[in-house]
Design a protein around this motif. Structure first.
Motif, PDB file in Angstrom:
ATOM      1  N   GLY A   1       0.811  -1.216   0.000  1.00 55.71           N
ATOM      2  CA  GLY A   1       0.000   0.000   0.000  1.00 55.71           C
ATOM      3  C   GLY A   1       0.839   1.259   0.000  1.00 55.71           C
ATOM      4  N   VAL A   2       1.878   1.281   0.839  1.00 53.61           N
ATOM      5  CA  VAL A   2       2.759   2.450   0.911  1.00 53.61           C
ATOM      6  C   VAL A   2       3.497   2.666  -0.395  1.00 53.61           C
ATOM      7  CG1 VAL A   2       4.872   3.347   1.960  1.00 53.61           C
ATOM      8  CG2 VAL A   2       3.077   2.415   3.411  1.00 53.61           C
ATOM      9  N   MET A   3       4.056   1.604  -0.952  1.00 55.76           N
ATOM     10  CA  MET A   3       4.860   1.732  -2.159  1.00 55.76           C
ATOM     11  C   MET A   3       4.016   2.162  -3.355  1.00 55.76           C
ATOM     12  SD  MET A   3       7.826   1.206  -1.003  1.00 55.76           S
ATOM     13  CE  MET A   3       8.737   1.226  -2.547  1.00 55.76           C
ATOM     14  N   VAL A   4       2.880   1.513  -3.544  1.00 52.12           N
ATOM     15  CA  VAL A   4       2.020   1.861  -4.678  1.00 52.12           C
ATOM     16  C   VAL A   4       1.392   3.235  -4.482  1.00 52.12           C
ATOM     17  CG1 VAL A   4      -0.046   1.224  -5.983  1.00 52.12           C
ATOM     18  CG2 VAL A   4       1.558  -0.547  -5.255  1.00 52.12           C
ATOM     19  N   GLY A   5       0.830   3.468  -3.286  1.00 55.64           N
ATOM     20  CA  GLY A   5       0.196   4.754  -3.016  1.00 55.64           C
ATOM     21  C   GLY A   5       1.179   5.907  -3.019  1.00 55.64           C
ATOM     22  N   GLY A   6       2.336   5.690  -2.379  1.00 51.93           N
ATOM     23  CA  GLY A   6       3.347   6.752  -2.318  1.00 51.93           C
ATOM     24  C   GLY A   6       3.888   7.099  -3.684  1.00 51.93           C
ATOM     25  N   ARG A   7       4.149   6.081  -4.498  1.00 54.35           N
ATOM     26  CA  ARG A   7       4.700   6.305  -5.840  1.00 54.35           C
ATOM     27  C   ARG A   7       3.676   6.970  -6.755  1.00 54.35           C
ATOM     28  NH1 ARG A   7       9.497   7.134  -8.169  1.00 54.35           N
ATOM     29  NH2 ARG A   7       9.718   6.180 -10.213  1.00 54.35           N
ATOM     30  N   LEU A   8       2.463   6.427  -6.774  1.00 53.45           N
ATOM     31  CA  LEU A   8       1.416   7.001  -7.620  1.00 53.45           C
ATOM     32  C   LEU A   8       1.054   8.401  -7.149  1.00 53.45           C
ATOM     33  CD1 LEU A   8      -0.463   6.419  -9.998  1.00 53.45           C
ATOM     34  CD2 LEU A   8      -2.113   5.455  -8.383  1.00 53.45           C
ATOM     35  N   GLY A   9       0.988   8.571  -5.822  1.00 55.63           N
ATOM     36  CA  GLY A   9       0.652   9.880  -5.273  1.00 55.63           C
ATOM     37  C   GLY A   9       1.663  10.944  -5.637  1.00 55.63           C
ATOM     38  N   TYR A  10       2.941  10.571  -5.699  1.00 53.80           N
ATOM     39  CA  TYR A  10       3.974  11.546  -6.051  1.00 53.80           C
ATOM     40  C   TYR A  10       3.711  12.148  -7.421  1.00 53.80           C
ATOM     41  CZ  TYR A  10       8.499  13.417  -7.504  1.00 53.80           C
ATOM     42  OH  TYR A  10       9.486  14.239  -7.978  1.00 53.80           O
ATOM     43  N   PHE A  11       3.397  11.313  -8.377  1.00 53.59           N
ATOM     44  CA  PHE A  11       3.202  11.819  -9.738  1.00 53.59           C
ATOM     45  C   PHE A  11       1.836  12.493  -9.909  1.00 53.59           C
ATOM     46  CE2 PHE A  11       6.517   8.612 -10.344  1.00 53.59           C
ATOM     47  CZ  PHE A  11       7.448   9.390 -11.020  1.00 53.59           C
ATOM     48  N   ILE A  12       0.822  12.003  -9.231  1.00 49.52           N
ATOM     49  CA  ILE A  12      -0.495  12.643  -9.340  1.00 49.52           C
ATOM     50  C   ILE A  12      -0.505  13.995  -8.639  1.00 49.52           C
ATOM     51  CG2 ILE A  12      -2.915  12.477  -8.630  1.00 49.52           C
ATOM     52  CD1 ILE A  12      -2.766   9.491  -9.093  1.00 49.52           C
TER      53      ILE A  12
END
Length: 271
Positions: free
Chosen positions: A69-80
């Protein structure tokens, strides 16, 4: 120029062990690993102390869900949240994790999604799991901000304080800047972890009002993040005159307050 010679120029390597030009064990990865190890240790302590509905034998499975959750959310959130145009023009950038780019607000969303899935699958109350995460998550934030400093990224605004640092990767002309990463490590990490641990161990808030600790974590995080943003150079365009970290933190505080109100109302109705 001569005045700047008194300031330390950041020269730390982002690698703990370096192999080649851009490969090796990075401090950022070590920070994430330490955060998850400390989190798992705390979760096991909660279980052995009889304060957790998550059995100790399920901690590893739970942490695995949170890691995803952290890796996917953190990574996607950075670009969004910070670099939407980059994601639009080069979607594969999501997979190039060695180039960096994580957003704590996105990580929160990823954790919430992981919590919902795990709670549903194992029939453990979602709010209770959220409280357990809230009581331990700041350890990861602490290590992550220290890694930001080691990497020489997310630097602060220009300053002449005695402890200011010159970051070679910051915009020219190079000027001394606040080591805002360390300020955030102290606020979002050490202070928030101490607060959450105090609430978890010294009160019966988790047992009596499930969800309140989770709401307090979100609200306090948003507040101290806004304080940290006062010293940090915005790393993306402003929104309504606010740095993006500040803007998103307003919603984090709002979500935390709403969760506290709903959790207290729910526990009152059940009593």
């Amino acid at each position: 120029m001569s005045a700047q010679l008194a300031y330390w120029t950041h020269d730390l390597s982002p690698f703990l062990i370096r192999i080649g030009d851009n490969f090796g064990i990075r401090w950022y990865g070590v920070a994430y690993l330490l955060g998850f190890v400390v989190g798992a240790w705390l979760l096991r302590r909660y279980a052995h102390a009889g304060r957790s509905q998550l059995p100790a034998v399920m901690v590893i499975d739970f942490m695995t869900s949170l890691v995803i959750g952290v890796m996917v959310g953190g990574r996607l959130g950075y670009f969004i949240f910070y670099q939407p145009s980059v994601l639009f023009h080069d979607p594969l950038v999501m997979l190039r994790v060695w180039e960096g780019g994580m957003a704590s607000h996105g990580g929160f969303i990823g954790v919430i999604a992981a919590l919902a899935w795990f709670a549903r699958k194992h029939r453990i109350p979602f709010l209770h799991l959220g409280d357990l995460v809230a009581a331990s998550a700041a350890a990861g934030l602490l290590f992550g901000r220290i890694a930001n400093f080691i990497n020489g990224e997310l630097w602060g605004k220009s300053s002449t304080v005695a402890w200011a640092v010159i970051f070679p990767d910051s915009p020219y002309p190079l000027v001394p800047r606040h080591p805002s990463q360390l300020y955030e490590a102290a606020l979002e990490g050490a202070l928030l972890l101490a607060f959450a641990q105090w609430r978890f161990w010294r009160t019966n808030i988790v047992a009596k009002h499930p969800g309140v600790l989770g709401g307090e974590f979100l609200a306090v995080y948003g507040f101290v993040r806004i304080i940290g943003e006062l010293f940090r150079e915005p790393d993306a365009a402003l929104i309504m005159g606010l740095s993006r970290g500040t803007f998103y933190s307003v919603f984090t505080i709002f979500a935390g307050v709403v969760l506290i109100i709903l959790a207290k109302s729910r526990s009152t109705q059940r009593s």
